[in-house]
Structures are given as structure tokens and as C-alpha cells.
Write an enzyme that holds these catalytic residues in place. Structure first.
Site, PDB file in Angstrom:
ATOM      1  N   ASP A   1       0.862  -1.188   0.000  1.00 29.29           N
ATOM      2  CA  ASP A   1       0.000   0.000   0.000  1.00 29.29           C
ATOM      3  C   ASP A   1       0.898   1.238   0.000  1.00 29.29           C
ATOM      4  O   ASP A   1       1.266   1.744  -1.055  1.00 29.29           O
ATOM      5  CB  ASP A   1      -0.943  -0.065   1.198  1.00 29.29           C
ATOM      6  CG  ASP A   1      -1.882   1.124   1.277  1.00 29.29           C
ATOM      7  OD1 ASP A   1      -1.888   1.942   0.351  1.00 29.29           O
ATOM      8  OD2 ASP A   1      -2.615   1.253   2.279  1.00 29.29           O
TER       9      ASP A   1
ATOM     10  N   VAL B   1      -9.169  -4.043   0.711  1.00 26.87           N
ATOM     11  CA  VAL B   1      -9.543  -5.384   0.254  1.00 26.87           C
ATOM     12  C   VAL B   1      -9.322  -6.418   1.357  1.00 26.87           C
ATOM     13  O   VAL B   1      -8.420  -6.284   2.186  1.00 26.87           O
ATOM     14  CB  VAL B   1      -8.774  -5.789  -1.032  1.00 26.87           C
ATOM     15  CG1 VAL B   1      -9.196  -4.941  -2.215  1.00 26.87           C
ATOM     16  CG2 VAL B   1      -7.265  -5.689  -0.842  1.00 26.87           C
TER      17      VAL B   1
END
Ligand code: IMP
Length: 173
Positions: free
Chosen positions: A99, A151
Site C-alpha cells: 500500500d 480489500v
């Protein structure tokens, strides 16, 4: 609201098989240690090592970077270290998702300092934030490009839930 499926179990299985073959082709011959980042990478790593057709050992690093939040805390904490030295071994670091890239970079520095023969990274998912900010830094093997959303499933959690979903899903706010 229940999570919405983004990548099906069948699509994951196909990609993992491709990744395993590609890793075996591209990594130098010699002793390989696959290092999984706990807990998010446990399921991906279990499938991935079965797709790499060569002798290897498995080890794990326990890391906490998010706590129970869905936004990075900006602090990486090692909760458990490797079981064996990696000096002189080819190391493949397996992460669930990149990320901000903070966790990956911290772990790469930590592993590099231990003198592996080579060091490669394999992530199941790469978010746009990583791809924008870290162009040129090593993500040697990437399963899928992920959207800019949180997610869950296939090992990835939200406050420790949803790891057991067989596919990758978007957690709706
Ligand atoms: P980074 O340090 O910001 O790259 O974050 C990496 C870690 O945060 C990953 O190993 C995951 O554990 C967690 N993480 C980041 N994004 C997500 C997500 O969308 N779902 C679940 N976990 C995530």
C-alpha cells in the site's frame, strides 16, 4: 454490508501458478528461503510455495503496521523474527499487499542487513499508491494490481475478520 468479490479463487489459482513458474525461472539456482509476512501472506505463501518447483525452506516474519485500523499507522513493528539465518541464501520476501510500501521497505532493509545471496519480493497485490510513489523500487513479482480500496479475503483482514474468504473482496465502507 458483505464484501464484494474482486478476484475469484480460480483467478487467484491461475495467477499463483504463473508466479511460481516465473519465480523458479528468474531466481538464481541455489538455496532458497521463502519468507512470508504474517499474518496477511499466510494463505498466498502456502499456495505459492507449492507452485515453485525446487527445493526451498519456509520462514516467517511477524509484523504489525495497521493495528485494527484500515489506514496505515505509519509504524512497523516486528512481532516475531525469522527462525533461521538467511546469510548466503537466496531470499524471496512474500507480502500480501503493498500500500504505502512502508512495511516492504522496512523489511527489505532488515533482510538486506543480514547478508542474503539475493533478495527478491513477491506481493499478491499492489495498490496504486505504491505504484505511484515507488516506481523504480523493487517489486519483482506482482500478482495483481489492486484498486485504491480496502480489500479483504485470501488471508487479508479487516480487524482480523474475513481472512477465510476464498477470493479477494472489496470491503464496502
Ligand atoms: P504498507 O506498509 O502501507 O504498504 O501496508 C502493508 C500492510 O498493510 C500489508 O501487509 C497489509 O497487512 C496491510 N494492508 C494494506 N492495505 C490493505 C488492504 O487493503 N487490506 C488488508 N490489509 C491491507
Amino acid at each position: 454490508m458483505p464484501p464484494r468479490e474482486l478476484i475469484s479463487p480460480a483467478a487467484i489459482a491461475r495467477r499463483v501458478a504463473e508466479l511460481g513458474a516465473e519465480i523458479d525461472r528468474r531466481l538464481p539456482a541455489g538455496p532458497l528461503t521463502v519468507v512470508g509476512v504474517l499474518r496477511g501472506a499466510f494463505m498466498f505463501m502456502a499456495d505459492l510455495v507449492r507452485a515453485i518447483p525446487r527445493d526451498l525452506t519456509c520462514d516467517f516474519l511477524g509484523v504489525r503496521s495497521y493495528g485494527d485500523a484500515t489506514v496505515s499507522s505509519g509504524v512497523v513493528e516486528i512481532t516475531s523474527d525469522l527462525g533461521a539465518p538467511v546469510a548466503g541464501r537466496h531470499v524471496l520476501l512474500v507480502e500480501d499487499i503493498a500500500d504505502t510500501g512502508l512495511t516492504l521497505h522496512y523489511l527489505l532493509d532488515l533482510l538486506r542487513a543480514r547478508g542474503p545471496a539475493s533478495l527478491h519480493t513477491c506481493v499478491l497485490l499492489a495498490k496504486p499508491s505504491y505504484r505511484d510513489r515507488h516506481s523504480g523500487t523493487p517489486l519483482d513479482f506482482v500478482g495483481f494490481d489492486a484498486p485504491d480500496a480496502y480489500v479483504v479475503g485470501y488471508g487479508l483482514d479487516a480487524a482480523q475478520l474475513y481472512r477465510n474468504l476464498p477470493g479477494i473482496n472489496i470491503l464496502e465502507p
